[in-house]
Scaffold this active site. Structure first.
Site, PDB file in Angstrom:
ATOM      1  N   GLY A   1      -7.229  12.030   1.585  1.00  0.00           N
ATOM      2  CA  GLY A   1      -7.476  11.854   3.016  1.00  0.00           C
ATOM      3  C   GLY A   1      -7.694  10.390   3.369  1.00  0.00           C
TER       4      GLY A   1
ATOM      5  N   ARG B   1      -1.443  14.169  -1.198  1.00  0.00           N
ATOM      6  CA  ARG B   1      -2.383  14.895  -2.063  1.00  0.00           C
ATOM      7  C   ARG B   1      -1.746  15.424  -3.348  1.00  0.00           C
ATOM      8  NH1 ARG B   1      -7.341  15.316   0.090  1.00  0.00           N
ATOM      9  NH2 ARG B   1      -7.611  15.327   2.345  1.00  0.00           N
TER      10      ARG B   1
ATOM     11  N   ASP C   1     -11.371  13.423  -7.483  1.00  0.00           N
ATOM     12  CA  ASP C   1     -10.261  14.013  -8.240  1.00  0.00           C
ATOM     13  C   ASP C   1      -9.204  12.962  -8.587  1.00  0.00           C
ATOM     14  OD1 ASP C   1     -11.319  16.499  -8.348  1.00  0.00           O
ATOM     15  OD2 ASP C   1     -10.195  17.301  -6.645  1.00  0.00           O
TER      16      ASP C   1
ATOM     17  N   LYS D   1     -12.776   5.871  -2.829  1.00  0.00           N
ATOM     18  CA  LYS D   1     -12.476   6.126  -1.412  1.00  0.00           C
ATOM     19  C   LYS D   1     -12.874   7.532  -1.023  1.00  0.00           C
ATOM     20  CE  LYS D   1      -9.825   8.798  -0.375  1.00  0.00           C
ATOM     21  NZ  LYS D   1      -8.882   9.890  -0.172  1.00  0.00           N
ATOM     22  N   THR D   2     -13.485   7.744   0.076  1.00  0.00           N
ATOM     23  CA  THR D   2     -13.578   9.018   0.795  1.00  0.00           C
ATOM     24  C   THR D   2     -14.657   8.924   1.858  1.00  0.00           C
ATOM     25  OG1 THR D   2     -13.932  11.391   0.764  1.00  0.00           O
ATOM     26  CG2 THR D   2     -15.132  10.178  -0.927  1.00  0.00           C
TER      27      THR D   2
ATOM     28  N   ASP E   1     -16.162  11.338   2.887  1.00  0.00           N
ATOM     29  CA  ASP E   1     -17.143  12.396   2.593  1.00  0.00           C
ATOM     30  C   ASP E   1     -18.419  11.871   1.930  1.00  0.00           C
ATOM     31  OD1 ASP E   1     -15.074  13.897   3.507  1.00  0.00           O
ATOM     32  OD2 ASP E   1     -14.622  14.880   1.606  1.00  0.00           O
TER      33      ASP E   1
END
Ligand code: FBP
Length: 549
Positions: free
Chosen positions: A78, A142, A173, A199-200, A202
């Site tokens: 993402g 992805r 992941d 990175k994220t 979240d």
């Protein structure tokens, strides 16, 4: 391409670097490392890249001249604000090592490496994307890089382009897969280094050595701005309850950070709901109780923040989803041939009585979504469930059953929102612009140091950028063994909200007051130009975590 005034001004922003990266660096090696758990198993899987030392970079007063290097870069998963600056940092970093160095971007994620789709990232392209949001410079995807034939296909194009180092910018992941790729390329003496980058939005890729993933800062600031605006509207009109779902997949870091920034009346934290074994009815009672208590004071308005992954953490629904996934996964072929009616009958006929009861207790549309909407792996698509509507519907029902609510002037008019995509591609805050550029520049330094299987790591992030500490962490150090798709796999541990952590404690000490009174904070939009206390502040999560160290 036509640009806005802000875009033009922002293009000229020079991201700040840690002092150590402003000139040639020397490598300071720490002690050999161990994985966070399952040491023997992880060492067996990564014989060539396990146990490497942590690395720190310091200024070098006696540098040796660098050699040109060809580097490949991949954006995985993402979008997260600042990805472009990581790439700009890598570009500037390898050019400083040698001006003949070249950077190639693989297109639309890891699939670009496997399918040999790439572009060379030259100075004019890079300059178009400095300090901008989005991943559109090369796109993201992805595709999971996990099979030997993918590694081999990748090797063909890396060799063809003379690439000797690959930077994979991704979440837990993708960085796990980066470590597996690093091990494979090392074991096969390919001479190709693999470096990861955290990175994220979240915020769930963090640990003792990685302080935060990039993008979390900007995304939460964007959501908090809009939540603040809604709270101001809410406090003006005094007639709506706003149910606001926030992206973030499983972990509730985004919801918690936004709560700390905006002080809503209610914020649910999935990890706490699971730990306290709260049922859906308990959660509804909790919200309805606060709505009624505020109504008793004449306040028929409020805000509720809901983390995206909530439903998976409510124990009875977690059990239902697990059984549904197992049942449908083990009857894949039969299920594929069924229409909706047949599938519903099959599910109701085969689930345990306890889970049938849970399913029947849910509103019809949610039960239907749980039974019928699956992802390509056959799993329930939890993120598509409109938890904000589910909760407000159940709260409305609960309040109707309480005659004194309406008799005492209580009113309940809910409105619904979901914030996720609004923040993922925002122009990076100064924090993310600086952090990402430093992560990229630092990745170039790791490449120059000749290491592989490392994650680019910048620490001391609550201090001004010049005092940040650059270096590298062996990815295997963050790993443990987890059960995934019926197999034991080495993975980077996902960070969920810690109930004994300082950010959650701060929230829980204050939430009662925020629920009863109206203590809203209105953070306003991200500021790019102005005093450091307005423009350069890291997230509250990061600040509280540092204060408690
Ligand atoms: P990553 O984990 O890849 O960084 O993605 C984060 C995220 O934004 C989650 O918060 C969200 O659940 C998911 O991506 C949405 O995925 P998609 O972009 O495929 O709709």
């Amino acid at each position: 391409m036509k640009k806005s005034a802000l875009q033009k001004a922002r293009a000229a922003y020079q991201p700040k670097l840690p002092i150590a990266l402003t000139g040639p660096v020397k490598v300071v090696e720490g002690q050999p490392t161990q994985s966070v758990a399952d040491q023997e198993a992880i060492e067996r899987i990564f014989p060539n890249t396990y146990g490497l030392p942590e690395i720190r970079f310091e200024k070098n007063t006696n540098p040796t001249p660098g050699k040109p290097v060809n580097v490949g870069v991949i954006l995985s998963g993402g979008q997260a604000p600042g990805g472009h600056n990581v790439i700009c940092g890598i570009f500037d970093g390898i050019k400083r090592i040698h001006r003949d160095s070249r950077l190639f971007g693989f297109l639309m994620g890891p699939g670009g490496l496997v399918d040999h789709k790439y572009i060379e990232l030259t100075a004019p392209i890079i300059d178009e994307y400095r300090n901008t949001g989005g991943f559109d410079i090369i796109g993201s995807g992805r595709t999971k890089l996990e099979k030997v034939d993918q590694f081999e296909k990748g090797l063909v194009i890396l060799r063809e382009l003379g690439i000797t180092a690959l930077v994979i910018i991704g979440g837990d992941d993708s960085n796990t897969n980066a470590a597996i790729l690093a091990e494979y390329y090392k074991a096969h003496n390919t001479g190709i280094q693999v470096i990861g980058c955290p990175k994220t939005i979240d915020g769930d890729l963090k640990n003792d050595v990685i302080e935060t993933s990039f993008g979390f800062d900007t995304a939460t600031k964007v959501y908090s701005e809009v939540i603040g605006n809604i709270q101001r509207d809410c406090n003006s009109a005094k007639k709506y309850w706003h149910f606001i779902k926030l992206m973030g997949r499983s972990a509730s870091h985004i919801a918690l950070e936004c709560a700390l920034q905006t002080q809503p009346n209610i914020c649910l934290i999935s990890e706490e709901i699971e730990a306290r074994n709260m049922s859906l009815a308990d959660v509804v009672d909790y919200i309805a109780g606060i709505v009624a208590a505020r109504a008793a004071e004449g306040n028929n308005f409020g805000t509720v923040l809901i983390p995206e992954g909530l439903i998976e953490f409510i124990p009875e629904i977690k059990r239902l989803i697990a059984e549904l996934n197992e049942l449908l996964g083990s009857h894949k072929n039969e299920v594929a041939a069924m229409d909706a009616e047949q599938l519903t009958a099959f599910i109701l006929g085969n689930l345990s009585p306890e889970n049938v009861a849970t399913l029947k207790s849910l509103p019809e549309d949610v039960a239907r979504q749980l039974m019928l909407d699956r992802d390509p792996h056959g799993n329930v698509q939890v993120s598509l469930i409109e938890t904000e509507k589910l909760l407000s519907g159940l709260v409305a029902k609960k309040l109707k059953e309480n005659p004194s609510f309406a008799a005492n002037g209580g009113k309940f008019s809910p409105l619904h929102h979901f914030f996720g995509y609004e923040g993922r591609c925002a122009d990076p805050s100064n924090f993310d612009a600086d952090y990402c550029y430093s992560l990229g520049f630092n990745a170039a330094a790791l490449i120059n140091a000749g290491v592989t299987g490392y994650m680019s790591a910048i620490r001391n992030l609550v201090k001004p950028a010049v005092q940040w500490i650059p270096g590298g962490i062996p990815v295997t150090m963050m790993m443990n063994i987890e059960r995934r798709n019926a197999e034991d796999k080495p993975v980077i541990q996902k960070a969920l909200v810690r109930l004994d952590g300082a950010p959650f404690r701060k929230f829980s000490e204050n939430r009662e007051q925020w629920a009863q009174n109206t203590c809203y904070i209105y953070p306003g939009p991200i500021q790019y130009f102005g005093p450091a206390e307005v423009c350069d502040q890291p997230s509250m999560t990061l600040k509280y975590e540092h204060q408690s160290k």
